[in-house]
Scaffold this motif. Structure first.
Motif, mmCIF file in Angstrom:
data_model
loop_
_atom_site.group_PDB
_atom_site.id
_atom_site.type_symbol
_atom_site.label_atom_id
_atom_site.label_comp_id
_atom_site.label_asym_id
_atom_site.label_seq_id
_atom_site.Cartn_x
_atom_site.Cartn_y
_atom_site.Cartn_z
ATOM 1 N N ARG A 9 0.848 -1.194 0.000
ATOM 2 C CA ARG A 9 0.000 0.000 0.000
ATOM 3 C C ARG A 9 0.881 1.241 0.000
ATOM 4 N N LEU A 10 0.256 2.383 -0.278
ATOM 5 C CA LEU A 10 0.969 3.651 -0.126
ATOM 6 C C LEU A 10 1.259 3.890 1.357
ATOM 7 N N ALA A 11 2.426 4.411 1.623
ATOM 8 C CA ALA A 11 2.810 4.711 3.000
ATOM 9 C C ALA A 11 1.971 5.860 3.543
ATOM 10 N N GLN A 12 1.772 5.849 4.829
ATOM 11 C CA GLN A 12 1.088 6.905 5.559
ATOM 12 C C GLN A 12 2.129 7.642 6.409
ATOM 13 N N ASN A 50 5.917 8.235 -5.008
ATOM 14 C CA ASN A 50 5.162 7.174 -4.353
ATOM 15 C C ASN A 50 6.067 6.512 -3.337
ATOM 16 N N VAL A 51 5.615 6.461 -2.110
ATOM 17 C CA VAL A 51 6.296 5.688 -1.087
ATOM 18 C C VAL A 51 5.364 4.529 -0.775
ATOM 19 N N ALA A 52 5.828 3.327 -1.100
ATOM 20 C CA ALA A 52 5.014 2.130 -0.890
ATOM 21 C C ALA A 52 5.629 1.300 0.222
ATOM 22 N N VAL A 53 4.768 0.650 0.975
ATOM 23 C CA VAL A 53 5.225 -0.255 2.024
ATOM 24 C C VAL A 53 4.594 -1.622 1.798
ATOM 25 N N ALA A 54 5.348 -2.646 2.177
ATOM 26 C CA ALA A 54 4.840 -4.010 2.170
ATOM 27 C C ALA A 54 4.777 -4.448 3.621
ATOM 28 N N ALA A 57 1.515 -9.381 8.400
ATOM 29 C CA ALA A 57 0.933 -9.465 9.742
ATOM 30 C C ALA A 57 1.014 -8.117 10.461
ATOM 31 N N GLY A 58 0.788 -7.037 9.715
ATOM 32 C CA GLY A 58 0.759 -5.699 10.296
ATOM 33 C C GLY A 58 2.121 -5.088 10.572
ATOM 34 N N GLU A 59 3.196 -5.776 10.239
ATOM 35 C CA GLU A 59 4.553 -5.273 10.473
ATOM 36 C C GLU A 59 5.201 -4.879 9.151
ATOM 37 N N LEU A 60 6.000 -3.816 9.163
ATOM 38 C CA LEU A 60 6.704 -3.369 7.969
ATOM 39 C C LEU A 60 7.718 -4.430 7.552
ATOM 40 N N ALA A 61 7.560 -4.934 6.326
ATOM 41 C CA ALA A 61 8.486 -5.940 5.793
ATOM 42 C C ALA A 61 9.451 -5.315 4.798
ATOM 43 N N GLY A 62 9.005 -4.254 4.117
ATOM 44 C CA GLY A 62 9.840 -3.597 3.127
ATOM 45 C C GLY A 62 9.188 -2.312 2.654
#
Length: 162
Positions: A9-12, A50-54, A57-62
């Motif tokens: 998703r896009l980072a917040q 765009n700053v995307a995060v993966a 389980a609710g934790e930042l993986a990348g």
């Protein structure tokens, strides 16, 4: 890992500190820390980025930070945490960023990695990124940079590599 557990998703704004910490740990280790939380937050708020995060389980993986220029997209930062590497997260995250770049009208994606970062170079090569130039002594510790690119649309006639 089950792909259903992965969310890209896009980072917040609340992600900025975790992204900066992961950048410090994986990308900027031993180098001056340039991507501090305030700079990441500025990128998150920039409409040309765009700053995307993966997350798993609710934790930042990348995460990935893609800047949009006139006709190109530039992958400024990209990392997957050690515990989540070799699980398809990087592929999914980069695929999401590539799809966004296509929608934005980018002709190609460019990025740079350290010459001594063989795992990163292999990862990008496997995903059709081509090494096109060496930037000598690019990093503060004297390591060369390798410029890579992937064309998303046919290369224009007469396009000259930099």
């Amino acid at each position: 890992m089950n792909n259903l557990d992965l969310l890209v998703r896009l980072a917040q704004p609340g992600d900025a500190e975790d992204i900066a910490a992961l950048s410090r740990e994986l990308i900027e280790r031993g180098l001056p820390w340039n991507w501090r939380p305030a700079r990441v937050l500025k990128a998150i708020r920039n409409p040309e980025t765009n700053v995307a995060v993966a997350g798993v389980a609710g934790e930042l993986a990348g995460f990935g930070i893609m800047e949009y220029l006139e006709t190109d997209a530039y992958l400024a930062l990209f990392a997957v945490g050690h515990a989540n590497q070799r699980k398809g997260i990087g592929r999914s995250l980069l695929g999401w960023l590539e799809a966004s770049a296509r929608v934005a009208g980018a002709q190609r994606i460019r990025l740079e990695t350290r010459r001594d970062n063989v795992p990163a170079r292999s990862f990008y090569n496997e995903l059709a990124y081509q090494e096109v130039a060496i930037r000598h002594n690019r990093y503060s510790d004297g390591v060369d940079g390798i410029l890579l690119e992937k064309w998303l649309r046919p290369r224009p006639e007469g396009e000259v590599l930099e």
